[in-house]
Every structure is written in structure tokens, then in C-alpha cells.
Motif scaffolding. Structure first.
Motif: not given
Length: 95
Positions: A73-95
Motif C-alpha cells: 500500500s506504500r502507507v509506511a512511506e508517509l509515516i513519521d516513525g514506527e507503526r505501533h501495534t497493540e492487541y486487546f481481547m474481549d473479557i466476558t466475565t469479571c470475578a
């Protein structure tokens, strides 16, 4: 599992970035069936905006497909610095 990717882009590149990321996300949605969105912070800092791509319910192996599609896509050439990634998961119940 959901994936959030954020990065900074010069304000002058906003329109071009938006076009490229929308194409990237359309391809990922087609190939992987993910729900994708593009967001941007309302304020600029030092002439740059912070952008965020979101991908919901990513399948196994998505990281490799994302890496390949970002490269094409050539997206990276427009970015200043790094692409930062974070993962999140759903929590269905809390104790």
C-alpha cells in the motif's frame, strides 16, 4: 482478539494517507473478513497527527497478511516513525 495500530503523520500527508489506508483496509476486509476503521486525533502536535487503524476479530495469521498488505500500500512511506501495534481481547466475565 482486536488489533490497534497507531502512528504519526505530517498533516500535509493526511489526504494521501487516508486514501492509502482505506485501500489497505478494504483489501484486508476482503481477504480476512475483518471489520476495520481509521481514526485520527483531532489536534495536531508539531505539525503531525496521530492516526489509528483498528481491526476487530482478527484471524490467526493476520499479522503476516497485514505486513504484506502495508508494504504493497506504500502507507509506511508517509509515516513519521514506527507503526505501533497493540492487541486487546474481549473479557466476558469479571470475578
Amino acid at each position: 482478539m482486536d488489533l490497534y495500530v497507531y502512528y504519526r503523520v505530517d498533516c500535509a500527508h493526511a489526504e494521501l494517507l487516508c486514501q492509502r489506508v482505506m485501500g489497505l483496509q478494504a483489501e484486508l476486509s476482503r481477504r480476512c473478513g475483518v471489520s476495520a476503521a481509521l481514526k485520527r486525533r483531532p489536534e495536531a502536535k508539531d505539525g503531525r497527527h496521530t492516526w489509528m487503524e483498528t481491526y476487530l476479530n482478527i484471524p490467526d495469521g493476520f499479522d503476516a497478511i497485514l505486513t504484506q498488505t502495508v508494504s504493497q500500500s506504500r502507507v509506511a512511506e508517509l509515516i513519521d516513525g514506527e507503526r505501533h501495534t497493540e492487541y486487546f481481547m474481549d473479557i466476558t466475565t469479571c470475578a
